[in-house]
Design a protein around this motif. Structure first.
Motif, PDB file in Angstrom:
ATOM      1  N   PHE A  69       0.749  -1.061  -0.001  1.00  0.00           N
ATOM      2  CA  PHE A  69      -0.071   0.049  -0.103  1.00  0.00           C
ATOM      3  C   PHE A  69       0.809   1.191  -0.011  1.00  0.00           C
ATOM      4  O   PHE A  69       0.591   2.064  -0.765  1.00  0.00           O
ATOM      5  CB  PHE A  69      -0.889   0.130   1.272  1.00  0.00           C
ATOM      6  N   LEU A  70       2.017   1.211   0.876  1.00  0.00           N
ATOM      7  CA  LEU A  70       2.920   2.256   0.907  1.00  0.00           C
ATOM      8  C   LEU A  70       3.352   2.603  -0.499  1.00  0.00           C
ATOM      9  O   LEU A  70       3.874   3.766  -0.898  1.00  0.00           O
ATOM     10  CB  LEU A  70       3.931   2.131   1.976  1.00  0.00           C
ATOM     11  N   ALA A  71       4.040   1.392  -1.168  1.00  0.00           N
ATOM     12  CA  ALA A  71       4.713   1.586  -2.305  1.00  0.00           C
ATOM     13  C   ALA A  71       3.538   2.290  -3.333  1.00  0.00           C
ATOM     14  O   ALA A  71       4.153   3.250  -4.395  1.00  0.00           O
ATOM     15  CB  ALA A  71       4.858   0.295  -2.905  1.00  0.00           C
ATOM     16  N   GLY A  72       2.247   1.789  -3.323  1.00  0.00           N
ATOM     17  CA  GLY A  72       1.543   2.581  -4.088  1.00  0.00           C
ATOM     18  C   GLY A  72       1.341   4.223  -3.931  1.00  0.00           C
ATOM     19  O   GLY A  72       1.359   4.846  -4.835  1.00  0.00           O
ATOM     20  N   MET A  73       1.011   4.334  -2.575  1.00  0.00           N
ATOM     21  CA  MET A  73       1.193   5.678  -2.385  1.00  0.00           C
ATOM     22  C   MET A  73       2.642   6.599  -2.572  1.00  0.00           C
ATOM     23  O   MET A  73       2.120   7.554  -3.262  1.00  0.00           O
ATOM     24  CB  MET A  73       1.367   6.102  -0.704  1.00  0.00           C
ATOM     25  N   TRP A  74       3.626   5.922  -2.964  1.00  0.00           N
ATOM     26  CA  TRP A  74       4.900   6.636  -3.176  1.00  0.00           C
ATOM     27  C   TRP A  74       4.989   6.719  -4.616  1.00  0.00           C
ATOM     28  O   TRP A  74       5.607   7.676  -5.324  1.00  0.00           O
ATOM     29  CB  TRP A  74       6.101   5.889  -2.528  1.00  0.00           C
ATOM     30  N   GLU A  75       4.242   5.982  -5.384  1.00  0.00           N
ATOM     31  CA  GLU A  75       4.214   5.983  -6.856  1.00  0.00           C
ATOM     32  C   GLU A  75       3.358   7.228  -7.113  1.00  0.00           C
ATOM     33  O   GLU A  75       3.558   7.858  -8.386  1.00  0.00           O
ATOM     34  CB  GLU A  75       3.483   4.639  -7.276  1.00  0.00           C
TER      35      GLU A  75
END
Length: 216
Positions: A69-75
């Protein structure tokens, strides 16, 4: 524009308005997804005699769920709509799946204390089929990105469809088939994640081809 920028789940390291070079969150999302999927798939094929998959709850909450989920936010600040949507969506999937399996949530027990419940199996089947639909839509978008990404999402679509079919039919062979294909999905995700991580290194030992499609 490099092949990895055009053909992967994310864009290559992005220099934002501040001029700072952002790191690539893609490998984090891919490795988190792959590891959680691999463990659950091994359980589904009955590896080492494991029949109860609840050990996956911790992985689904913090690795497949939170980390992805965090990886998605950072994208999102990288301007990568596809990577942000895929990572955030599957992070939410694993968080929701873990919540279903947590005994204290009361979700499964609401269908009755019996081991087999037609209503519960149908509810889980609908759950998986809905995620199969979402994954298929991601697969359509991936067809213009890279061979490896299309292979990942195409195989994942079939895997989730098999999980749904297993719940509807209660046939053990279908569940094992889903587990076997899930292992393939995990290995493909590991490959793409490693390829992206190596591409981010200036002096990488080797470069892994992702089969990015050329665009004019």
């Amino acid at each position: 524009m490099s092949d990895i920028e055009k053909g992967s789940l994310q864009s290559e390291a992005y220099r934002g308005a501040s001029g700072r070079r952002n790191a690539n969150p893609g490998p984090l999302g891919l490795f988190s997804f792959a590891s959680t999927t691999l463990i659950l798939s091994l359980y589904n094929v009955g590896a080492r005699g494991v029949q109860t998959p609840n050990v996956i709850v911790g992985m689904a909450l913090f690795c497949g769920g939170l980390a992805q989920f965090l990886a998605g936010m950072w994208e999102f600040p990288n301007g990568n709509t596809f990577g942000a949507t895929v990572f955030t969506s599957f992070g939410a999937f694993w968080l929701s799946f873990a919540t279903i399996l947590i005994p204290g949530s009361g979700i499964l027990i609401a269908y009755g204390p019996q081991v087999v419940s037609k209503e519960r199996e149908s509810a889980l089947g609908i759950y998986f089929m809905t995620w199969m639909t979402v994954t298929f839509l991601f697969f359509i978008v991936s067809l213009r990105k890279s061979i490896s990404l299309a292979a990942l999402l195409g195989t994942l679509t079939i895997t989730i469809a098999l999980l749904g079919a297993h719940e509807f039919t209660e046939k053990a062979d279908i569940g094992k088939a889903a587990g076997g294909l899930g292992i393939v999905v995990a290995l493909i995700a590991y490959y793409i994640g490693l390829g992206e991580m190596l591409a981010a290194e200036k002096a990488a030992v080797v470069r892994l081809p992702l089969g990015a499609f050329k665009h004019d």
